[in-house]
Design a protein around this motif. Sequence first.
Motif, mmCIF file in Angstrom:
data_model
loop_
_atom_site.group_PDB
_atom_site.id
_atom_site.type_symbol
_atom_site.label_atom_id
_atom_site.label_comp_id
_atom_site.label_asym_id
_atom_site.label_seq_id
_atom_site.Cartn_x
_atom_site.Cartn_y
_atom_site.Cartn_z
ATOM 1 N N GLU A 1 -6.477 -68.270 52.770
ATOM 2 C CA GLU A 1 -6.668 -67.802 51.394
ATOM 3 C C GLU A 1 -6.085 -66.398 51.281
ATOM 4 O OE1 GLU A 1 -10.749 -68.115 50.256
ATOM 5 O OE2 GLU A 1 -10.626 -70.294 50.003
ATOM 6 N N VAL A 2 -5.168 -66.237 50.338
ATOM 7 C CA VAL A 2 -4.442 -64.977 50.170
ATOM 8 C C VAL A 2 -4.857 -64.339 48.850
ATOM 9 C CG1 VAL A 2 -2.175 -63.892 50.136
ATOM 10 C CG2 VAL A 2 -2.519 -66.013 51.410
ATOM 11 N N GLY A 3 -5.323 -63.098 48.916
ATOM 12 C CA GLY A 3 -5.727 -62.372 47.722
ATOM 13 C C GLY A 3 -7.238 -62.329 47.596
ATOM 14 N N PRO A 4 -7.712 -61.532 46.651
ATOM 15 C CA PRO A 4 -6.940 -60.703 45.721
ATOM 16 C C PRO A 4 -6.504 -59.389 46.357
ATOM 17 C CG PRO A 4 -9.271 -60.471 45.292
ATOM 18 C CD PRO A 4 -9.160 -61.484 46.395
ATOM 19 N N MET A 5 -5.715 -58.609 45.603
ATOM 20 C CA MET A 5 -5.319 -57.275 46.054
ATOM 21 C C MET A 5 -6.416 -56.284 45.689
ATOM 22 S SD MET A 5 -2.064 -54.893 44.961
ATOM 23 C CE MET A 5 -0.927 -55.589 46.144
ATOM 24 N N GLU A 6 -6.761 -55.435 46.622
ATOM 25 C CA GLU A 6 -7.768 -54.411 46.390
ATOM 26 C C GLU A 6 -7.077 -53.055 46.265
ATOM 27 O OE1 GLU A 6 -10.531 -54.700 49.596
ATOM 28 O OE2 GLU A 6 -11.573 -56.429 48.721
ATOM 29 N N ILE A 7 -7.235 -52.428 45.105
ATOM 30 C CA ILE A 7 -6.663 -51.113 44.838
ATOM 31 C C ILE A 7 -7.768 -50.076 44.960
ATOM 32 C CG2 ILE A 7 -5.515 -49.646 43.145
ATOM 33 C CD1 ILE A 7 -3.732 -51.819 44.215
ATOM 34 N N ALA A 8 -7.569 -49.107 45.836
ATOM 35 C CA ALA A 8 -8.564 -48.055 46.067
ATOM 36 C C ALA A 8 -8.106 -46.769 45.389
ATOM 37 C CB ALA A 8 -8.769 -47.822 47.553
ATOM 38 N N ARG A 9 -9.058 -46.114 44.713
ATOM 39 C CA ARG A 9 -8.758 -44.824 44.081
ATOM 40 C C ARG A 9 -9.807 -43.807 44.513
ATOM 41 N NH1 ARG A 9 -6.691 -44.741 38.000
ATOM 42 N NH2 ARG A 9 -6.015 -42.742 38.869
ATOM 43 N N ARG A 10 -9.347 -42.579 44.803
ATOM 44 C CA ARG A 10 -10.228 -41.474 45.171
ATOM 45 C C ARG A 10 -9.854 -40.251 44.345
ATOM 46 N NH1 ARG A 10 -12.847 -40.638 50.255
ATOM 47 N NH2 ARG A 10 -13.158 -42.576 51.408
ATOM 48 N N ASP A 11 -10.838 -39.431 44.101
ATOM 49 C CA ASP A 11 -10.545 -38.152 43.464
ATOM 50 C C ASP A 11 -10.037 -37.182 44.518
ATOM 51 O OD1 ASP A 11 -13.023 -36.071 44.124
ATOM 52 O OD2 ASP A 11 -13.536 -38.197 44.338
ATOM 53 N N PRO A 12 -9.385 -36.086 44.117
ATOM 54 C CA PRO A 12 -8.832 -35.141 45.106
ATOM 55 C C PRO A 12 -9.874 -34.529 46.040
ATOM 56 C CG PRO A 12 -7.867 -34.765 42.945
ATOM 57 C CD PRO A 12 -8.965 -35.751 42.745
ATOM 58 N N LEU A 13 -11.117 -34.412 45.596
ATOM 59 C CA LEU A 13 -12.158 -33.827 46.431
ATOM 60 C C LEU A 13 -12.844 -34.859 47.341
ATOM 61 C CD1 LEU A 13 -13.850 -31.434 43.829
ATOM 62 C CD2 LEU A 13 -12.123 -30.876 45.557
ATOM 63 N N GLY A 14 -12.530 -36.117 47.164
ATOM 64 C CA GLY A 14 -13.145 -37.159 47.990
ATOM 65 C C GLY A 14 -14.607 -37.410 47.683
ATOM 66 N N LEU A 15 -15.008 -37.221 46.428
ATOM 67 C CA LEU A 15 -16.408 -37.421 46.061
ATOM 68 C C LEU A 15 -16.692 -38.862 45.639
ATOM 69 C CD1 LEU A 15 -17.038 -34.157 43.983
ATOM 70 C CD2 LEU A 15 -17.255 -34.516 46.454
ATOM 71 N N ILE A 16 -15.721 -39.512 45.026
ATOM 72 C CA ILE A 16 -15.892 -40.867 44.504
ATOM 73 C C ILE A 16 -14.753 -41.736 45.029
ATOM 74 C CG2 ILE A 16 -15.980 -42.314 42.436
ATOM 75 C CD1 ILE A 16 -18.413 -40.620 42.649
ATOM 76 N N ALA A 17 -15.081 -42.935 45.469
ATOM 77 C CA ALA A 17 -14.081 -43.939 45.874
ATOM 78 C C ALA A 17 -14.372 -45.218 45.101
ATOM 79 C CB ALA A 17 -14.137 -44.195 47.377
ATOM 80 N N ALA A 18 -13.371 -45.701 44.383
ATOM 81 C CA ALA A 18 -13.537 -46.919 43.590
ATOM 82 C C ALA A 18 -12.508 -47.951 44.042
ATOM 83 C CB ALA A 18 -13.375 -46.616 42.102
ATOM 84 N N THR A 19 -12.951 -49.173 44.238
ATOM 85 C CA THR A 19 -12.066 -50.268 44.643
ATOM 86 C C THR A 19 -12.148 -51.382 43.610
ATOM 87 O OG1 THR A 19 -12.397 -49.759 46.984
ATOM 88 C CG2 THR A 19 -11.529 -51.938 46.447
ATOM 89 N N ARG A 20 -10.993 -51.813 43.138
ATOM 90 C CA ARG A 20 -10.942 -52.903 42.160
ATOM 91 C C ARG A 20 -9.991 -53.977 42.661
ATOM 92 N NH1 ARG A 20 -11.874 -48.411 38.976
ATOM 93 N NH2 ARG A 20 -13.539 -48.676 37.441
ATOM 94 N N ARG A 21 -10.272 -55.205 42.246
ATOM 95 C CA ARG A 21 -9.488 -56.341 42.719
ATOM 96 C C ARG A 21 -8.591 -56.859 41.599
ATOM 97 N NH1 ARG A 21 -13.661 -59.922 46.496
ATOM 98 N NH2 ARG A 21 -13.934 -58.307 48.102
#
Length: 391
Positions: free
Chosen positions: A130-150
């Motif tokens: 099974e291939v997918g989904p793609m997980e896109i990770a975003r962080r703020d410059p200070l590294g306080l919040i990390a969000a991952t969306r598919r």
Amino acid sequence: MPTRRGVAVLVAGIVLAALGYAYGYPELVALGCVAGAAFLGAALLAGARPALDVARSVEPERVARGEACLAVVDVGSTARWRSQALVGAERVAGADADVRDVAMPLIRLRAGGRTFLRYPLPTARRGVIEVGPMEIARRDPLGLIAATRRYGDVRRVWVHPRSHQLRTVPVGVSRSLDGLVDAAQYGSITFHALREYVPGDDLRHVHWRTSAHIGDLMVRQHVETSLPRIVILVDDRAGAHAVQDDVDSFEETLEAAASVALAALRAELHVELDLVSGRSVTPQAAGAPVLGAGPYLDLLAEARREEQASLPVAVQRLRARHRGDTLVLITGTHSGADLEQVGLLRDVYPTVVAGVLGEGSPQLGRLPGVIMIPARTAEEFAPRWDGVSRW
């Protein structure tokens, strides 16, 4: 979600603001507010959903074990004015049930731009990937919040067992009217079942009484019983297989079954593939499109060791087949009791063949009325199969 650093900053901000307010230190209140504002800004920045459109394909969707297969990911930006720099990973659930993330290179997209990413898929083991989904990770410059969306859907890749060339196949006592094989003198097109009418069906096959009773057109479905039929029973019981000296009898069993099925299809026989656990692939009814090799190989790719599968139940199920079929059992068991159960089907299937794979198989004895083909591996099974002088 907040990182450990983000949680620490938020808690520190709350504590500082509370202490400053309680003891009259405006400086502490100011520091607490700064920490809270930093956390809130980080949440807004990292929480913004990337404007992406992700489509995925695999080339090809069905491969034999060990063949090359590529996943192609089409990533497009739906943003109108801003560029995006993203870090992502593809989720790949391998045939061995191992889930891993394939890291993607840094994705840089201008507004409305597109890019294509390609990476190889693991096909060393038989199974379904099974291939997918793609997980896109975003962080703020200070590294306080990390969000991952598919993003994107899930595609499946069937890794089929390898097959080995077989030159002959048994045909029981059925015959082919076109003269390809001929061993008996019976058979015709007979009634099989009723089904709903679909455009293109011959109106002469409409069963008017049933149609009037239920309010929908029903047509008679027929099967050609004169065509040779071969039933392949694959033993997928967990207790019937073992791994010895790097030889997995279950994988060798599936390779041997694939070899027999493909040889029978090349000979234009009607092939039925059954797993002891109950799943099966049967030929289409007369008049419907002829099945290719795909559904048979897909079933073998999806096969797993089943703890609850029962050989006696499978034997009783096979007794419901019409006389004249050839039965081929492919198994890894060395149990004489199991093989004798299949041997009892000689009164239903004139030709019964038992292929036994795995270490120790060549030392198996004979079973009256059953053609025994013991082999250590599927590669050794092929010449032993072709070496049978009379089916």
